[in-house]
Design an enzyme around this catalytic site. Structure first.
Site, PDB file in Angstrom:
ATOM      1  N   GLY A 282       1.437   4.026   4.592  1.00 15.58           N
ATOM      2  CA  GLY A 282       2.469   3.414   3.622  1.00 15.58           C
ATOM      3  C   GLY A 282       2.652   2.264   4.369  1.00 15.58           C
ATOM      4  N   SER A 283       2.371   0.878   3.838  1.00 11.47           N
ATOM      5  CA  SER A 283       2.525  -0.331   4.422  1.00 11.47           C
ATOM      6  C   SER A 283       2.289  -1.368   3.609  1.00 11.47           C
ATOM      7  CB  SER A 283       1.622  -0.355   5.868  1.00 11.47           C
ATOM      8  OG  SER A 283       0.431  -0.036   5.221  1.00 11.47           O
ATOM      9  N   ARG A 284       1.932  -2.766   4.262  1.00  9.39           N
ATOM     10  CA  ARG A 284       2.053  -3.942   3.352  1.00  9.39           C
ATOM     11  C   ARG A 284       0.948  -5.005   4.349  1.00  9.39           C
ATOM     12  NH1 ARG A 284       7.118  -6.983   1.150  1.00  9.39           N
ATOM     13  NH2 ARG A 284       6.540  -9.278   1.283  1.00  9.39           N
TER      14      ARG A 284
ATOM     15  N   MET B 264       0.795  -1.263  -0.091  1.00  8.53           N
ATOM     16  CA  MET B 264      -0.026  -0.073   0.156  1.00  8.53           C
ATOM     17  C   MET B 264       0.952   1.323  -0.037  1.00  8.53           C
ATOM     18  SD  MET B 264      -2.786  -1.000   2.857  1.00  8.53           S
ATOM     19  CE  MET B 264      -1.626  -1.855   3.870  1.00  8.53           C
TER      20      MET B 264
ATOM     21  N   VAL C 223       1.886  -5.311   8.292  1.00  3.06           N
ATOM     22  CA  VAL C 223       3.056  -5.070   8.236  1.00  3.06           C
ATOM     23  C   VAL C 223       3.489  -3.484   8.148  1.00  3.06           C
ATOM     24  CG1 VAL C 223       5.477  -5.589   7.308  1.00  3.06           C
ATOM     25  CG2 VAL C 223       3.703  -7.167   7.113  1.00  3.06           C
TER      26      VAL C 223
END
Length: 218
Positions: free
Chosen positions: A184-186, A96, A154
């Site tokens: 901002g991530s995953r 993301m 994450v």
């Protein structure tokens, strides 16, 4: 218990303190410095779009696993599931960026068996090592047929806060909102062997409305 399906009020509840703080600063600064406050108004627009949380259509069908987050698919392949003792699995990862919706929604109907939080670093979430090195929060979800999957939030390079609103024993419906990651991530999903991915690396996906994979039939 989980507090039921999220009503999706367009703007995520996590965003209102940020929106009000930036709006107040822009109004006050604008009152003293006029057009010099423009960067604050632009930042306000960014904050509003970041915390948007639109309603989504939820596909129905036996064995379907839905995307838990918006973003771009960066991993599809076999990998051990570290949250279930290294069990063989099919891993799908979604990255993301700051322009994606950042709420996480349950990919399946099931019960939260366990929540595993791990402290860690904040390297770029697009890198493979982010899955093992970064701060993360994993849900192990048991479906009604006994199948288990892991869904992992994450943190990223500038994501400094993982929010999770469920605990062991809570019941989740597919598409139900359960968490949020800021800036901002995953999200990694570990599925049982034999699962058939319905996305490929590079695909742009939407939380709840995109089918991520199909579980193996009994």
């Amino acid at each position: 218990m989980a507090n039921g399906p999220y009503p999706h009020p367009i703007i995520a509840r996590e965003g209102w303190p940020w929106i009000l703080a930036v709006l107040s600063a822009a109004v006050v600064f604008g009152g003293f410095y006029g057009w010099w406050s423009l960067p604050l108004w632009l930042f306000l627009l960014f904050v509003v779009q970041f915390f948007r949380d639109p309603q989504r259509d939820i596909p129905q069908g036996e064995g379907l696993v839905l995307c838990p987050a918006d973003g771009r698919v960066i991993v599809v392949g076999e990998a051990p599931d570290p949250y279930r003792g290294g069990a063989k699995s099919v891993k799908v990862s979604i990255f993301m960026n700051v322009f994606n919706v950042h709420s996480q929604r349950s990919p399946v109907d099931g019960t939260v068996k366990e929540v595993q939080y791990s402290k860690g670093l904040f390297v770029n979430a697009a890198l493979d090592k982010a899955s093992s090195d970064n701060e993360r929060n994993a849900l192990i979800i048991t479906l009604d047929n006994g199948v288990e999957i892991s869904c992992v939030q994450v943190a990223g390079l500038i994501a400094r806060r993982i929010l999770c609103y469920v605990k062991a024993g809570d019941r989740l419906a597919r598409g139900q909102r359960y968490g949020f990651i800021r800036f901002g991530s995953r999200v990694d999903v570990f599925l049982p062997p034999g699962s058939v991915p319905k996305v490929a690396i590079g695909d742009v996906v939407k939380a709840s409305s995109t089918v991520l994979a199909e579980l193996p039939r009994p």
